[in-house]
Each structure stands twice: as C-alpha cells, then as structure tokens.
Design a protein around this motif. Structure first.
Motif, mmCIF file in Angstrom:
data_model
loop_
_atom_site.group_PDB
_atom_site.id
_atom_site.type_symbol
_atom_site.label_atom_id
_atom_site.label_comp_id
_atom_site.label_asym_id
_atom_site.label_seq_id
_atom_site.Cartn_x
_atom_site.Cartn_y
_atom_site.Cartn_z
ATOM 1 N N LEU A 46 11.345 3.507 4.022
ATOM 2 C CA LEU A 46 10.854 4.483 2.910
ATOM 3 C C LEU A 46 12.099 5.089 2.508
ATOM 4 O O LEU A 46 12.183 5.392 1.213
ATOM 5 C CB LEU A 46 9.895 5.220 3.467
ATOM 6 N N ALA A 47 12.898 5.514 3.534
ATOM 7 C CA ALA A 47 14.259 6.596 3.020
ATOM 8 C C ALA A 47 15.082 5.866 2.015
ATOM 9 O O ALA A 47 15.441 6.046 0.996
ATOM 10 C CB ALA A 47 14.983 6.569 4.423
ATOM 11 N N ASP B 169 16.950 13.947 0.328
ATOM 12 C CA ASP B 169 16.643 15.412 0.855
ATOM 13 C C ASP B 169 15.247 15.451 1.275
ATOM 14 O O ASP B 169 14.815 15.901 2.092
ATOM 15 C CB ASP B 169 16.852 16.493 -0.375
ATOM 16 N N GLY B 170 14.205 14.913 0.242
ATOM 17 C CA GLY B 170 12.813 14.684 0.505
ATOM 18 C C GLY B 170 12.429 14.083 1.960
ATOM 19 O O GLY B 170 11.702 14.431 2.792
ATOM 20 N N VAL B 171 13.297 12.869 2.323
ATOM 21 C CA VAL B 171 13.303 12.141 3.410
ATOM 22 C C VAL B 171 13.368 12.649 4.509
ATOM 23 O O VAL B 171 12.758 13.022 5.735
ATOM 24 C CB VAL B 171 14.111 10.893 3.316
ATOM 25 N N LEU B 172 14.472 13.727 4.526
ATOM 26 C CA LEU B 172 14.960 14.439 5.626
ATOM 27 C C LEU B 172 14.049 15.629 6.004
ATOM 28 O O LEU B 172 13.654 15.782 7.277
ATOM 29 C CB LEU B 172 16.341 15.028 5.481
ATOM 30 N N VAL B 173 13.490 16.465 4.982
ATOM 31 C CA VAL B 173 12.604 17.487 5.115
ATOM 32 C C VAL B 173 11.225 16.795 5.598
ATOM 33 O O VAL B 173 10.768 17.554 6.464
ATOM 34 C CB VAL B 173 12.368 18.254 3.723
ATOM 35 N N GLY B 174 10.903 15.875 5.184
ATOM 36 C CA GLY B 174 9.470 15.125 5.713
ATOM 37 C C GLY B 174 9.781 14.774 7.311
ATOM 38 O O GLY B 174 8.578 14.896 8.038
ATOM 39 N N ALA B 175 10.993 14.373 7.703
ATOM 40 C CA ALA B 175 11.259 14.255 8.982
ATOM 41 C C ALA B 175 11.454 15.272 9.918
ATOM 42 O O ALA B 175 11.664 15.408 11.121
ATOM 43 C CB ALA B 175 12.425 13.200 9.054
ATOM 44 N N GLY B 176 11.710 16.572 9.327
ATOM 45 C CA GLY B 176 11.951 17.802 9.832
ATOM 46 C C GLY B 176 13.249 17.984 10.547
ATOM 47 O O GLY B 176 13.791 18.841 11.135
ATOM 48 N N ALA C 245 0.858 -1.181 -0.144
ATOM 49 C CA ALA C 245 -0.051 -0.133 0.073
ATOM 50 C C ALA C 245 1.033 1.298 -0.234
ATOM 51 O O ALA C 245 0.579 2.314 -0.683
ATOM 52 C CB ALA C 245 -0.901 -0.039 1.277
ATOM 53 N N ILE C 246 1.959 1.283 0.610
ATOM 54 C CA ILE C 246 2.853 2.459 0.871
ATOM 55 C C ILE C 246 3.385 2.600 -0.370
ATOM 56 O O ILE C 246 3.631 3.818 -0.983
ATOM 57 C CB ILE C 246 3.813 2.360 1.868
ATOM 58 N N SER C 247 4.079 1.576 -1.374
ATOM 59 C CA SER C 247 4.534 1.666 -2.374
ATOM 60 C C SER C 247 3.661 2.180 -3.574
ATOM 61 O O SER C 247 3.875 2.986 -4.221
ATOM 62 C CB SER C 247 5.029 0.217 -3.030
ATOM 63 N N GLY C 248 2.318 1.683 -3.320
ATOM 64 C CA GLY C 248 1.215 2.354 -4.426
ATOM 65 C C GLY C 248 1.166 3.796 -4.092
ATOM 66 O O GLY C 248 0.832 4.566 -5.001
#
Length: 441
Positions: A306-307, A367-374, A10-13
């Motif tokens: 996910l990262a 970059d997106g992973v770390l932004v999403g994590a704050g 589901a997460i991949s989708g």
C-alpha cells in the motif's frame, strides 16, 4: 469486524473510496477560505493582510489538536482492522474529550495574547495589525468546534466511514461561504463579517460531529488509558506541528516586513498552497486508514504494498494539479484582488507553487503511510530538520538579502525536498511496518 481486504482489487477500491471522501472533506474548508479571501481581498490590501495574519494565528492555536485527526485515524484503524469496532469508537470518544478541553484552553490563551502575538507577526502596531486582532478575537472562539471536527474526521476515517464526514463538513462550509459575502458587504460588518462566517463553520461542524458520535451508543465518559495513549502519540505530532507552525509564522512575519503588497500576495499564495496540499492529502488519508487496518490484522506485506501504491497515486495527482495550476499565473490574481502591486507579487510566487506539486504529492502520500503505521517519531524528526533547519533560515536570509517572495518560496521548496528524501528512505527500509494493536492500547 472490519471488512475483508485481503484482495488487492478490494483494497484499491477502498483506497479510491476513502480518498474521494477525504478529497471532498479536505477541500471544503480551504475552498471556503479561498472564497473568504476573495471576498476580503476586494476590501483592500490592509484587510487582506490582516486576514493572512489572523488566519495564521488561528492555525497556530489550533495546532494543539493536530493529533486528534491524524493520530486518531491510525489508532482507530488498527482496532477496526482487528475486528474491534467498539475500541475504535472509544478512540473517537477520547479524542473528542481532548478536543473540547484543549479547545477551551486554546481560546483562553489566544484571546489573552492576541495583541502581542499579532504585533510581533505584523512587525508593529499599524492598521494591518489592529485589523488582524479584531478578526482573530472573533474567529478564535470557534477553535473548540474546529478541534471536535478534527477528532470526528479522525475516528470516522479509522472505521472507514466516508459518507457522514462529507455531509457534515460540506454543509458547514457551504453555509459559511454563503454567509461571508453577505456579512461583509450588504450587512456591512466588513472584515469582522469574515470572522463571524469562520466561527459559524466551526460551531456547526463541531455540533454535528458530536451528534454523530452520540449515535454510536458507547459510554460518553472517556477511558483514561485511551486518553493517555493518545497524548503519548500526540506528543510527537504536536512537536511536528510546532515545526510547521514556526516556519509558517516566520514566513508570514517576513512577508509582512516586505510590504503590504507582498503580504497580501503571500496570503493568496498560502491559501492556494494549503488547498493543493490538502487535496494531495486525500490519498494520504486513505493510506492512514488502510495501512493501520492492515497492520491491525498483522498483514505487514499488504501494508508495504500500500505504501508504494499510494506514493504513485500521489505523484500522479501532483502532476495533474501542476498542469491545472499553470493558467492560474494569469487568472488567480484577477480573482483575488483589484490591487495591481498584489497581482504582480502573486505572479512572482506562482511558478514555485506549480513546480512543487509532483514532489509534494509523494511527500504527503508517504506522510499518511507513516502516520497510519504510528511511526510518528520519525515524522517529528524529519519535519523539524526540514522546517526549523532549512525553511526558517532560508526565509530569514531572503529578508536580509532582499530576495522577495521568491526567496520565501525557495525555502519552502527546499524543505519539501528534504522531507521527500527522508521519507523515501524510511519507506524503503520498512521498519515502520509493526503489526498488531499493542501500540494502540
């Protein structure tokens, strides 16, 4: 409440759905800019160089609102993952309020200092600088709309809304892409026609995002605690954006001092680079939303998985882009300019553009992973090291030693490698995966 994302399938989708939406949204404006660049490029080398300088300065003014997009996505996603959609929408209201305030301030500052800044970038008060000032004064009026679009994309990605942002951004940019050649040639506005088309895209997009926010039926007055929290997050992202913009300003200023042909070629190369980076950013945008949501529901294991998944996708996308770009060494110069010297200089920088894609794909994904994590404090630091510490000095050395555009792009390549190494180490340590919504309050 956000949908259950506990199954990897589901997460991949969801990642592919979010990435596809982000791909279209991110590609729309650069595609318009490329069309606009091609239209202006056939006016001659001076208008093309003016567009490069004026466009860079608009980006500099707009950097005030960088956190309205990426910062809002991660914060709204945590609330959404915790089942608190109303709080996620409040993030969008606060971000939109900040977009309008900062946009008005940015227009005032930009109009006041347009002349001196552009003369500094162009290395004097010649015809290219004068044309750039004219273009900028019109296009800069659209900055508030541009920032509202950033805020709208931010909160809507956070709640995993994918359809309406695509519709809005594509509609605004298609209208402007059609208007640009008409304004420039049949209506004979010339370079100013390009600026009017630019302004139109930002106004249309901003108004449509405001209308969507109104349908959420939340109080329009922003919650001051949310505004203050966004400003705290925005501080690091703002400093990070300053690093990017200083490097871009130095690069365009150095290219201007290398001659009109090299400046025109640099503009074409820069727009192609922006387009490819934003396309690669589509997986990063998906990661911002999904990582933020996973941490909002306290699933740190899923956030770490996910990262690395998004890093792999970024690498594959970068390799695919590099393959697609290879024929551009011959085709792109023909499409963007009729000037033979400009074409030759585009061919100088093209191998660098191709070679950077696979590494850049991983960099932008993480970059997106770390932004999403704050984890914006780390991103601020690694970006300043890569841009101010590496890119800027190498670009200035390229001017002093006569390395040409190849030297500027070598500096860019070195900065990307520094970010790649730093982000890989940071992601492997896993300290960025902090659960809960307490950082979103």
């Amino acid at each position: 409440m956000g949908p259950d994302k506990n199954q990897p399938e589901a997460i991949s989708g969801s990642m592919w759905r979010l990435a596809a939406s982000a791909f279209v949204v991110l590609a729309a404006e650069p595609c318009f800019v490329l069309v606009d660049t091609a239209v202006v490029g056939h006016l001659g080398a001076v208008p093309l160089g003016a567009l490069g300088i004026g466009g860079t300065l608009v980006s500099l003014v707009a950097m005030l609102g960088v956190f309205l997009d990426y910062g809002t996505t991660g914060r709204a996603a945590r609330w959404f993952g915790a089942g608190r959609r109303g709080d996620a929408i409040d993030e969008g209201i606060a971000a939109t309020f900040l977009a309008l305030v900062l946009g008005i301030v940015a227009v005032g500052i930009g109009e006041l200092f347009a002349g001196p800044l552009i003369r500094l970038l162009a290395g004097g008060a010649g015809p290219t600088a004068r044309a750039a000032v004219t273009w900028f004064r019109v296009a800069a009026v659209g900055v508030p709309g541009m920032l509202v679009v950033l805020a709208g994309n931010g909160w809507m990605r956070g709640v995993q809304e994918t359809r309406r942002p695509v519709q809005i951004v594509v509609l605004a940019n298609v209208i402007s892409a059609v208007a640009s050649p008409v304004l420039v040639y049949p209506l004979r506005f010339g370079l100013v026609g390009s600026a009017i088309a630019n302004l139109g895209a930002q106004v249309i997009g901003g108004v449509l995002f405001l209308l969507v926010l109104r349908t959420e039926r939340r109080p329009w007055s922003p919650r001051m605690n949310v505004v203050k929290a966004q400003l705290r997050t925005g501080g690091d992202l703002f400093i990070r954006a300053v690093g990017f913009q200083v490097a871009a300003l130095v690069a365009v200023s150095v290219a201007a001092r290398m001659g009109t042909a090299r400046l025109g070629a640099f503009q074409v190369g820069l727009e192609c680079w922006v387009l490819t980076t934003l396309l690669l950013d589509s997986f990063a945008i998906a990661a911002q939303s999904l990582v933020g949501a996973a941490l909002g529901r306290d699933d740190t294991r899923e956030a770490r998985r996910l990262a690395w998944q998004v890093a792999r996708y970024g690498a594959y996308a970068g390799i695919a882009l590099a393959i697609v770009l290879i024929p551009g060494w011959w085709l792109v110069p023909l499409a963007f300019t009729s000037s033979s010297p400009v074409r030759q200089q585009i061919q100088v920088l093209w191998p660098w553009l191709v070679a950077l894609q696979p590494v850049a794909g991983v960099v932008f994904a993480l970059d997106g992973v770390l932004v999403g994590a704050g984890d914006v404090g780390f991103l601020r630091t690694i970006t300043l090291i890569a841009t101010i510490g590496v890119y800027v000095p190498l670009t200035l050395i390229a001017l002093g030693y006569g390395w040409g555009l190849g030297g500027i792009w070598a500096g860019l390549a070195a900065s990307i490698v520094i970010r790649f190494l730093g982000m890989m180490l940071r992601t492997a340590r896993g300290t960025w995966a902090v659960p809960g919504t307490r950082d979103s309050v």
